[in-house]
Scaffold this motif. Sequence first.
Motif, short mmCIF file in Angstrom:
data_model
loop_
_atom_site.label_atom_id
_atom_site.label_comp_id
_atom_site.label_asym_id
_atom_site.label_seq_id
_atom_site.Cartn_x
_atom_site.Cartn_y
_atom_site.Cartn_z
N VAL A 23 0.85 -1.18 0.00
CA VAL A 23 0.00 0.00 0.00
C VAL A 23 0.89 1.23 0.00
O VAL A 23 1.78 1.37 0.83
CB VAL A 23 -0.93 0.00 1.23
CG1 VAL A 23 -1.69 1.31 1.35
CG2 VAL A 23 -1.90 -1.17 1.15
N LYS A 24 0.62 2.13 -0.92
CA LYS A 24 1.41 3.35 -1.06
C LYS A 24 0.95 4.43 -0.08
O LYS A 24 1.77 5.14 0.50
CB LYS A 24 1.27 3.85 -2.50
CG LYS A 24 2.23 4.88 -2.94
CD LYS A 24 2.01 5.12 -4.43
CE LYS A 24 3.03 6.07 -4.98
NZ LYS A 24 2.81 6.29 -6.42
N ASP A 25 -0.38 4.56 0.09
CA ASP A 25 -0.91 5.63 0.93
C ASP A 25 -2.30 5.29 1.41
O ASP A 25 -3.08 4.66 0.69
CB ASP A 25 -0.96 6.94 0.10
CG ASP A 25 -1.42 8.14 0.91
OD1 ASP A 25 -1.11 8.22 2.12
OD2 ASP A 25 -2.08 9.03 0.32
N VAL A 26 -2.63 5.72 2.63
CA VAL A 26 -3.99 5.64 3.17
C VAL A 26 -4.34 7.04 3.63
O VAL A 26 -3.61 7.65 4.41
CB VAL A 26 -4.10 4.64 4.34
CG1 VAL A 26 -5.49 4.67 4.94
CG2 VAL A 26 -3.74 3.24 3.90
N TYR A 27 -5.45 7.56 3.13
CA TYR A 27 -5.84 8.93 3.45
C TYR A 27 -7.30 8.95 3.89
O TYR A 27 -8.18 8.46 3.17
CB TYR A 27 -5.64 9.81 2.21
CG TYR A 27 -6.14 11.22 2.36
CD1 TYR A 27 -5.67 12.06 3.38
CD2 TYR A 27 -7.09 11.73 1.48
CE1 TYR A 27 -6.13 13.35 3.51
CE2 TYR A 27 -7.55 13.02 1.60
CZ TYR A 27 -7.07 13.83 2.62
OH TYR A 27 -7.51 15.12 2.74
#
Length: 169
Positions: free
Chosen positions: A81-85
Amino acid sequence: MGRHERSDRRSRSYSPHRRSPPPSRRRHDDHGGRRHDDYRDRRSNVQRRRSPPPCGLLVRNISLDSRPEDLRIPFERFGPVKDVYLPKNYYTGEPRGFGFVKFRNAEDAAEAKHELNHCVIGGREIAIVFAEENRKTPREMRSTSQISGHHRGGSGTRRTPPRSSRRRC
């Protein structure tokens, strides 16, 4: 100076060599034998081929007290996973009830969407779709927060699938 000469000076440009009728008179199928819809379909197919497959997922109906780690852990089972926003209302700082998970690979995102859609995470059944846009800037978020704050009415009914289709993840 005659009446005819004066009207020539006021007239708009005129081209006697015009080959096709003005756009308002043109029929939909007057594109060299092709229909207008065919042209639009061809153009969208070309755009689809050029754009990379989506790597971002929009996760709806998440718990308002969720943290990014609460989404990262179940989604990382399918790939890096690259990013969680988790967006918040710009003015109040309150969570908005949805989040974005961005994967490094489109195949991992597709598999996670397939496997986790309608699963229960944090006590709520989530719904997942591919994110269509990139992350918004703070200015864009301010404008959407103002708009969404004024339209909070709603009918009070919720559209959820029957309990039998829910599954625990």
